[in-house]
Design an enzyme around this catalytic site. Structure first.
Site, PDB file in Angstrom:
ATOM      1  N   ASN A   7       0.809  -1.330  -0.119  1.00 14.26           N
ATOM      2  CA  ASN A   7       0.033   0.042   0.024  1.00 14.26           C
ATOM      3  C   ASN A   7       1.039   1.363   0.084  1.00 14.26           C
ATOM      4  O   ASN A   7       1.700   1.525   0.924  1.00 14.26           O
ATOM      5  CB  ASN A   7      -1.017  -0.086   1.228  1.00 14.26           C
ATOM      6  N   ARG A  18       4.741  18.646   0.801  1.00 11.03           N
ATOM      7  CA  ARG A  18       5.502  19.662   0.356  1.00 11.03           C
ATOM      8  C   ARG A  18       4.761  20.316  -0.954  1.00 11.03           C
ATOM      9  O   ARG A  18       5.332  21.257  -1.664  1.00 11.03           O
ATOM     10  CB  ARG A  18       6.936  19.116  -0.060  1.00 11.03           C
ATOM     11  N   HIS A  43      -5.590   3.541  -1.709  1.00  7.98           N
ATOM     12  CA  HIS A  43      -6.830   3.910  -0.958  1.00  7.98           C
ATOM     13  C   HIS A  43      -7.260   5.062  -1.021  1.00  7.98           C
ATOM     14  O   HIS A  43      -6.944   5.962   0.015  1.00  7.98           O
ATOM     15  CB  HIS A  43      -6.764   3.362   0.481  1.00  7.98           C
ATOM     16  N   HIS A  50      -4.137  11.816   0.647  1.00  8.63           N
ATOM     17  CA  HIS A  50      -2.824  10.974   0.272  1.00  8.63           C
ATOM     18  C   HIS A  50      -3.021  10.801  -1.183  1.00  8.63           C
ATOM     19  O   HIS A  50      -2.510  11.445  -2.022  1.00  8.63           O
ATOM     20  CB  HIS A  50      -2.700   9.830   1.186  1.00  8.63           C
ATOM     21  N   GLU A  70      -8.741   0.182  -2.932  1.00  4.97           N
ATOM     22  CA  GLU A  70      -9.662   0.230  -1.998  1.00  4.97           C
ATOM     23  C   GLU A  70     -10.326   1.489  -1.742  1.00  4.97           C
ATOM     24  O   GLU A  70      -9.881   2.419  -1.973  1.00  4.97           O
ATOM     25  CB  GLU A  70      -8.874  -0.108  -0.518  1.00  4.97           C
ATOM     26  N   THR A 100      -8.000   6.399   9.308  1.00  9.81           N
ATOM     27  CA  THR A 100      -7.638   4.986   8.732  1.00  9.81           C
ATOM     28  C   THR A 100      -8.794   4.048   8.843  1.00  9.81           C
ATOM     29  O   THR A 100      -9.671   4.695   9.617  1.00  9.81           O
ATOM     30  CB  THR A 100      -6.299   4.577   9.280  1.00  9.81           C
ATOM     31  N   HIS A 190      -3.981  -4.494   7.802  1.00 11.86           N
ATOM     32  CA  HIS A 190      -4.015  -3.517   8.501  1.00 11.86           C
ATOM     33  C   HIS A 190      -3.214  -3.995  10.122  1.00 11.86           C
ATOM     34  O   HIS A 190      -3.419  -4.833  10.824  1.00 11.86           O
ATOM     35  CB  HIS A 190      -5.587  -3.194   9.202  1.00 11.86           C
ATOM     36  N   ASP A 191      -2.189  -3.051  10.173  1.00 15.87           N
ATOM     37  CA  ASP A 191      -1.197  -3.314  11.194  1.00 15.87           C
ATOM     38  C   ASP A 191      -0.370  -4.348  11.008  1.00 15.87           C
ATOM     39  O   ASP A 191       0.337  -4.823  12.195  1.00 15.87           O
ATOM     40  CB  ASP A 191      -1.838  -3.045  12.651  1.00 15.87           C
ATOM     41  N   HIS A 214       1.489   1.202   6.099  1.00 13.06           N
ATOM     42  CA  HIS A 214       1.955   2.077   7.137  1.00 13.06           C
ATOM     43  C   HIS A 214       3.275   1.401   7.834  1.00 13.06           C
ATOM     44  O   HIS A 214       4.453   1.924   7.938  1.00 13.06           O
ATOM     45  CB  HIS A 214       1.000   2.149   8.287  1.00 13.06           C
TER      46      HIS A 214
END
Length: 237
Positions: A7, A18, A43, A50, A70, A100, A190-191, A214
């Site tokens: 991801n 920036r 996503h 993002h 996603e 999230t 996820h995580d 992440h």
């Protein structure tokens, strides 16, 4: 072997901070594939904080592995997915203000809506997946929607595993067994991280794909993206 889909949302977050085009999202997608990743996940959210919708289109010709998009199937998202026709669309019930993803679908309450959306995607040759909690009842409901796969929401596992509680894997083992009996493909995300992915993979049967962003990007700050992707691939064998 379980496929690794990277991801790349966090790369877009860094770029957007920036206002320019560094790091370049498209180039990063090329790089992770060259380093061995078997898929790229994005996503996009309605506020485009993002990944932007333009990124989704720009990546279409650059993702030669599996392209997974996603998101919450609002009309704008549905139209974009139908235009791009990625390998897979993963439906996630995000609230507009969610930082999230923080919950899976209530596949019983939203059954008719999901049936309608999934039918449209499948009619256009797009594999579908539904983001669900590790709940047997919800997985049974997912089967009724006609989805090809489910993606197990793994935050609870990751949190408990980090505290030393390996029994946190049990609900996911049971969900995987049920998914297999229902002939539902199984993804997870996820995580998940280098610390907890191997134990998850070893215990959850039929795991087809993990989507990791992440943790993978954070680990790469210390160890480098090519090295980190290689480590994930080793743990997923």
């Amino acid at each position: 072997m379980t496929k690794l889909s990277v991801n790349i949302n966090k790369i877009a977050t860094l770029r957007n901070s920036r206002g320019g085009d560094v790091p370049n999202v498209v180039q990063f997608a090329r790089d992770v594939q060259n380093f061995g990743a078997e898929g790229v996940t994005i996503h996009p959210r309605p506020d485009e904080r993002h990944i932007r919708y333009k990124d989704a289109y720009d990546l279409k010709s650059e993702v030669y592995t599996e392209y997974n998009i996603e998101g919450n199937p609002i009309p704008k998202f549905v139209d974009m997915v139908l235009d791009i026709k990625p390998t897979q669309v993963t439906l996630v019930p995000d609230a507009v203000d969610a930082i999230t993803s923080n919950a899976g679908w209530d596949t019983i309450k939203h059954k008719e809506f999901l049936i309608e959306v999934i039918k449209e995607f499948k009619n256009n040759g797009i594999r579908t997946s539904i983001f669900v909690d590790a709940d047997l009842y919800q997985i049974e409901g997912a089967k009724e929607t006609g989805t090809d796969r489910i993606e197990l929401y793994t935050e609870a596992y990751a949190h408990q595993y980090g505290r030393g509680n390996k029994e946190a894997i049990i609900p996911y083992v049971k969900c995987a067994e049920l998914a297999d009996s229902l002939k539902l493909g199984l993804n997870a995300g996820h995580d998940l991280s280098l610390d907890n992915i191997k134990f998850f993979k070893e215990n959850v049967m039929g795991l087809m794909e993990v989507s990791i962003g992440h943790a993978l990007i954070s680990e790469s700050l210390y160890m480098g993206i090519e090295n980190v992707i290689g480590r994930y691939l080793d743990k997923l064998k």
